[in-house]
Write a protein that holds these residues in place. Sequence first.
Motif, short mmCIF file in Angstrom:
data_model
loop_
_atom_site.label_atom_id
_atom_site.label_comp_id
_atom_site.label_asym_id
_atom_site.label_seq_id
_atom_site.Cartn_x
_atom_site.Cartn_y
_atom_site.Cartn_z
N VAL A 340 0.88 -1.17 0.00
CA VAL A 340 0.00 0.00 0.00
C VAL A 340 0.92 1.23 0.00
CG1 VAL A 340 -1.75 1.28 1.29
CG2 VAL A 340 -1.74 -1.23 1.36
N PRO A 341 0.74 2.18 -0.91
CA PRO A 341 1.63 3.35 -0.95
C PRO A 341 1.55 4.17 0.34
CG PRO A 341 0.36 3.20 -2.99
CD PRO A 341 -0.23 2.20 -2.03
N PRO A 342 2.68 4.78 0.74
CA PRO A 342 2.64 5.72 1.87
C PRO A 342 1.90 7.00 1.45
CG PRO A 342 4.83 5.69 0.82
CD PRO A 342 3.99 4.66 0.11
N PRO A 343 1.31 7.75 2.40
CA PRO A 343 1.40 7.53 3.84
C PRO A 343 0.45 6.45 4.38
CG PRO A 343 0.10 9.49 3.41
CD PRO A 343 0.61 9.00 2.08
N ALA A 344 -0.59 6.07 3.63
CA ALA A 344 -1.53 5.09 4.17
C ALA A 344 -0.79 3.80 4.56
CB ALA A 344 -2.62 4.80 3.13
N GLY A 345 0.15 3.36 3.72
CA GLY A 345 0.85 2.10 3.96
C GLY A 345 1.70 2.09 5.22
N GLU A 346 2.03 3.29 5.76
CA GLU A 346 2.88 3.32 6.96
C GLU A 346 2.21 2.66 8.16
OE1 GLU A 346 5.88 4.46 6.66
OE2 GLU A 346 5.92 6.11 5.21
N ALA A 347 0.88 2.57 8.13
CA ALA A 347 0.16 1.95 9.25
C ALA A 347 0.48 0.46 9.36
CB ALA A 347 -1.34 2.15 9.08
N THR A 348 0.94 -0.11 8.26
CA THR A 348 1.29 -1.53 8.25
C THR A 348 2.68 -1.65 7.60
OG1 THR A 348 0.00 -1.63 6.20
CG2 THR A 348 -1.04 -2.50 8.18
N PRO A 349 3.74 -1.51 8.42
CA PRO A 349 5.09 -1.45 7.84
C PRO A 349 5.45 -2.68 7.00
CG PRO A 349 5.11 -0.93 10.20
CD PRO A 349 3.72 -1.39 9.87
N GLN A 350 4.81 -3.82 7.29
CA GLN A 350 5.08 -5.03 6.49
C GLN A 350 4.50 -4.94 5.09
OE1 GLN A 350 3.06 -4.86 9.11
NE2 GLN A 350 1.12 -5.89 8.67
N GLN A 351 3.80 -3.82 4.80
CA GLN A 351 3.15 -3.68 3.50
C GLN A 351 3.44 -2.34 2.82
OE1 GLN A 351 -0.74 -5.38 5.62
NE2 GLN A 351 -1.17 -4.58 3.59
N VAL A 352 4.38 -1.58 3.34
CA VAL A 352 4.51 -0.23 2.80
C VAL A 352 5.25 -0.25 1.46
CG1 VAL A 352 6.59 0.37 4.16
CG2 VAL A 352 5.06 2.19 3.37
N PHE A 353 4.67 0.39 0.46
CA PHE A 353 5.19 0.35 -0.91
C PHE A 353 6.42 1.24 -1.02
CE2 PHE A 353 4.96 1.89 -5.45
CZ PHE A 353 5.22 0.67 -6.04
N LYS A 354 7.58 0.63 -0.68
CA LYS A 354 8.83 1.38 -0.68
C LYS A 354 9.95 0.42 -1.08
CE LYS A 354 8.26 4.90 2.92
NZ LYS A 354 8.62 5.24 4.31
N ASP A 355 11.06 0.96 -1.48
CA ASP A 355 12.22 0.14 -1.85
C ASP A 355 12.58 -0.86 -0.76
OD1 ASP A 355 12.12 2.34 -3.61
OD2 ASP A 355 14.27 2.25 -3.99
N ALA A 356 12.57 -0.40 0.50
CA ALA A 356 13.03 -1.25 1.61
C ALA A 356 12.21 -2.53 1.72
CB ALA A 356 12.97 -0.47 2.92
N LEU A 357 10.93 -2.42 1.43
CA LEU A 357 10.07 -3.61 1.54
C LEU A 357 10.48 -4.67 0.52
CD1 LEU A 357 7.44 -4.71 2.97
CD2 LEU A 357 6.28 -4.06 0.86
N TYR A 358 10.67 -4.23 -0.71
CA TYR A 358 11.06 -5.19 -1.76
C TYR A 358 12.42 -5.81 -1.47
CZ TYR A 358 6.91 -3.99 -4.32
OH TYR A 358 5.60 -3.83 -4.68
N GLU A 359 13.35 -5.01 -0.93
CA GLU A 359 14.67 -5.56 -0.62
C GLU A 359 14.58 -6.69 0.40
OE1 GLU A 359 17.35 -2.34 0.32
OE2 GLU A 359 17.03 -1.40 -1.64
N ILE A 360 13.65 -6.57 1.35
CA ILE A 360 13.48 -7.63 2.34
C ILE A 360 12.92 -8.91 1.68
CG2 ILE A 360 12.23 -8.32 4.42
CD1 ILE A 360 12.38 -5.38 5.35
N TYR A 361 11.94 -8.74 0.83
CA TYR A 361 11.38 -9.91 0.12
C TYR A 361 12.47 -10.62 -0.70
CZ TYR A 361 6.40 -9.43 1.15
OH TYR A 361 5.17 -9.42 1.78
N TYR A 362 13.29 -9.84 -1.42
CA TYR A 362 14.33 -10.45 -2.25
C TYR A 362 15.37 -11.15 -1.37
CZ TYR A 362 12.38 -7.10 -5.68
OH TYR A 362 11.54 -6.36 -6.49
N ARG A 363 15.72 -10.52 -0.26
CA ARG A 363 16.69 -11.13 0.65
C ARG A 363 16.14 -12.44 1.19
NH1 ARG A 363 18.73 -8.48 6.41
NH2 ARG A 363 20.57 -9.82 6.69
#
Length: 413
Positions: A340-363
């Motif tokens: 979910v894009p920020p700022p709405a997505g910030e309420a659920t950090p495991q879902q926030v549409f940002k580079d950092a989230l994708y890097e965790i999935y790839y790792r």
Amino acid sequence: MNGWSRRDCMKALGSGALGAGVAGSVAASPRSDGGGGGRPPAGASDGALALSDFQPRSMLHVKETKVASPRFPVIDVHTHLSFTRSDKKGVSVGEEVARLITANEAVAVMDRKGIRTLVNLTGGSGAGLEATVKAFDQAVPGRILTCTEPIYGQFLDPRYPQLQADAIGKAHAAGARGLKITKTLGLYLRERIDEGPLVKVDDRRFDPMWEACAAHGFPVFIHVADPEAFFLPIDRFNERWDELGHHPDWSFHGRDFPSFKEVMDARDRLFARHPKTQFLALHVGHDAENLAFVGESLDRFPNMTVELGARIGELGRQPRTARRFFDRYQDRILFGTDAVPPPAGEATPQQVFKDALYEIYYRFLETEDEYFDYAPAPVPPQGRWCIYGLGLPDAVLKKVYHENAMRLLGLPA
Ligand SMILES: [Zn+2]
């Protein structure tokens, strides 16, 4: 979404910033993050420490791999870039759709993170859907695909079953690529929309809708149950206590809610009754804690596939079981984040549409790194544990990253 409702999203949009207090503390007391302000952290002098202040840092000296881009192109089949604006007690009604990001802003993240295509699941219906397809799918062809949702606002019309089937045909003509079913069906929608008994997942009034999806080649992206802990009392034994503390409305314990098993049984009857309809069971078949059961379901229903959104926290804490699951069902697992894009997505950090989230999935998928955070947040938001990478081989990664999604969505090679 992981317990997200359109209502949560609108709340987040309305309040603007949700950052403070979301990721850190469950108790009413202000969170201490070392940034000054608020009371000093407990435990400094009196020997007591509130759970809400506890942010332990791992002392493990183990490999830390930064995976800035994926080894193969990615299709993220589970995002929420738009929402229907109005709801009646959690049931989306009407056609007005709010978009949380522009196509170009989304593509900027996608290009940085090796994402070829995003599927925007909550595209609404009618005029709102048409506008969303125009703003996303047609603005950046091939990069964003939008899905439609049921017209629950017309549920009281005696012609609803046929109207709903017809709406699938219209959505197809408007350019939608699938149907999204949120847990509105089974947990929010009632006989008089927002009153009366809950409508079951396998209610016969939806049969023409499922068949229309098969006829138009629409995959059904379905999410009907949440973590089993959401159906249990919120007490000291509940492993998702922090999360339910932040989102008490995600609890389906008590009142007239069905049990977790009742919801899953209804889902199974639905899958069995519509063998020509393709069901993508989101969040690892809504039961990432029980991969043996998800595997049995996949064995039972050839028309079922699963997706990973917001569940690497579950998969990554059982890395050996999860690795065997990926080996065995490598043709039936799709990459998704529930972003979910920020700022709405910030309420659920495991879902926030940002580079950092994708890097965790790839790792998680590509490396064998040990004991790392599953979400970009100071405290693990879904449960206080860390995860271990699966180190998937290239052949499996390629399938999970895009090949399986291309097949389900009918995309050209
Ligand atoms: Zn979702």
